[in-house]
Design an enzyme around this catalytic site. Structure first.
Site, short mmCIF file in Angstrom:
data_model
loop_
_atom_site.label_atom_id
_atom_site.label_comp_id
_atom_site.label_asym_id
_atom_site.label_seq_id
_atom_site.Cartn_x
_atom_site.Cartn_y
_atom_site.Cartn_z
N HIS A 1 -1.02 -0.48 -9.75
CA HIS A 1 -1.62 -1.36 -8.73
C HIS A 1 -2.15 -2.64 -9.39
O HIS A 1 -3.33 -2.99 -9.26
CB HIS A 1 -2.74 -0.64 -7.99
CG HIS A 1 -3.02 -1.22 -6.64
ND1 HIS A 1 -3.40 -0.47 -5.55
CD2 HIS A 1 -2.97 -2.50 -6.19
CE1 HIS A 1 -3.59 -1.24 -4.49
NE2 HIS A 1 -3.32 -2.49 -4.86
N ARG B 1 0.85 -1.18 0.00
CA ARG B 1 0.00 0.00 0.00
C ARG B 1 0.89 1.24 0.00
O ARG B 1 1.94 1.27 0.64
CB ARG B 1 -0.90 0.03 1.24
CG ARG B 1 -2.07 -0.94 1.20
CD ARG B 1 -3.11 -0.51 0.17
NE ARG B 1 -4.34 -1.30 0.26
CZ ARG B 1 -4.57 -2.39 -0.46
NH1 ARG B 1 -3.64 -2.82 -1.32
NH2 ARG B 1 -5.72 -3.03 -0.34
N GLU C 1 -3.15 7.67 -4.87
CA GLU C 1 -3.18 6.74 -6.00
C GLU C 1 -4.45 6.97 -6.81
O GLU C 1 -5.55 6.88 -6.25
CB GLU C 1 -3.16 5.31 -5.45
CG GLU C 1 -3.02 4.24 -6.50
CD GLU C 1 -2.90 2.86 -5.90
OE1 GLU C 1 -3.91 2.12 -5.95
OE2 GLU C 1 -1.83 2.51 -5.37
#
Length: 332
Positions: free
Chosen positions: A297, A249, A278
């Site tokens: 991601h 993360r 993000e």
């Protein structure tokens, strides 16, 4: 709700419902859920608030669709949240526990694809693959002078892993094929058998491990204890030739401290599948630093993994609603 009506499940991935996004696997998931439940999205509830009373489960797809206490307060009959991926930091777990809502994730089926990506990022960054691709395919006048692409071998390098869970351990397994020396920091020490299998050395204190490694991979959960776990002091302890890889993360790494560490050459490079925020806003400093690689991601973005994740999402939901053991339950 009448006896012949299906109970409802809410899918948080509103963007997949939009006309411009077509995802065959997602449509298959919705169809499979539709065999047992009435599938609703957040805009359906906005248009028909009465649907809130029928929702007994939530399928959480996408970490940006936060499941907050406010949302759960509007869904009084929810008993299970089945979330895709490993991280559950987008879910108000305290509220879920207070309401007796069970939570499941798909931790057991993404570890291989996530570990593959971690190793891929290490190799791409160490061997300067992206500049090489640009040289060979994008330059108007290619000049195959590979002296400008001299990278480093990963063989015999020291790999430090923060978070030696399912994903971290599979990263270590793959790294042994490159004769990398494995160090790790984890909340709990692995068994002697696991350590022997990958010849790993356990470091109870992260700060003691950082000066020893060439590559640092972040593979731990995002919790209150791990937010900004890697910040100014940690970068100061690392070798100037270090590579940072984050597949966990973005919040675990202090973004501002990372930018400063790269700009001041405290570390050499970074390969990030996750960022904070993000996605990064255009013009963010990380986007213009040459020794930085950023992927969107995509640690679990393989066809096989997506199918397994959807199977587990449905199994977690059904088992949780039936009061059975969930294949991958998050203990609250």
């Amino acid at each position: 709700m009448t006896a012949d009506m299906k109970a409802s499940v809410l899918i948080t991935a509103q963007h997949f419902k939009d006309d411009e996004v077509k995802d065959e696997l997602f449509e298959q998931l919705v169809s499979r859920l539709g065999n047992s439940f009435q599938v609703v999205f957040q805009d359906d509830i906005a248009q028909n608030p009465g649907l809130k009373e029928d929702v007994i489960g939530i399928i959480s797809i996408g970490m940006h669709a936060n499941i907050t206490d406010k949302l759960l307060a509007t869904l009084p009959r929810v008993r299970v949240i089945s979330s895709i991926g490993v991280g559950v930091d987008h879910i108000d777990l305290k509220c879920a526990k207070e309401k007796g809502i069970r939570v499941g994730n798909t931790r057991y089926v993404i570890s291989d694809s996530a570990a593959d990506l971690a190793i891929t990022l290490i190799l791409i960054s160490s061997r300067k693959i992206l500049p090489g691709i640009s040289m060979a395919m994008e330059n108007e006048n290619p000049n195959f002078d590979c002296l400008s692409l001299l990278g480093t071998n990963v063989k015999n390098k020291t790999l430090g892993i923060v978070g030696m869970g399912d994903i971290g351990f599979k990263i270590a397994l793959r790294a042994t094929a490159f004769d990398m020396k494995i160090l790790y920091h984890n909340r709990k020490r692995r068994s002697n058998e696991d350590e022997e299998r990958v010849k790993a050395t356990f470091y109870p204190r992260l700060q003691d491990m950082l000066p020893e490694m060439d590559v640092l991979v972040i593979a731990c959960p995002c919790t209150e204890q791990t937010i900004n776990l890697i910040s100014t002091e940690e970068f100061r302890l690392m070798k100037k030739t270090s590579l940072l890889v984050n597949i966990a993360r973005g919040k675990i790494v202090d973004t501002d401290a990372l930018v400063k560490a790269l700009q001041s050459n405290e570390i050499q490079s970074a390969a990030l599948d996750v960022t904070e925020p993000e996605p990064l806003p255009r013009g963010h400093p990380l986007l213009s630093i040459p020794n930085v690689i950023i992927t969107p991601h995509c640690g679990a973005a393989s066809y096989e993994t997506r199918l397994e994740m959807h199977d587990l999402l449905i199994e977690n939901l059904k088992c949780g609603l039936d009061g059975k053991a969930m294949p991958s339950e998050v203990i609250l």
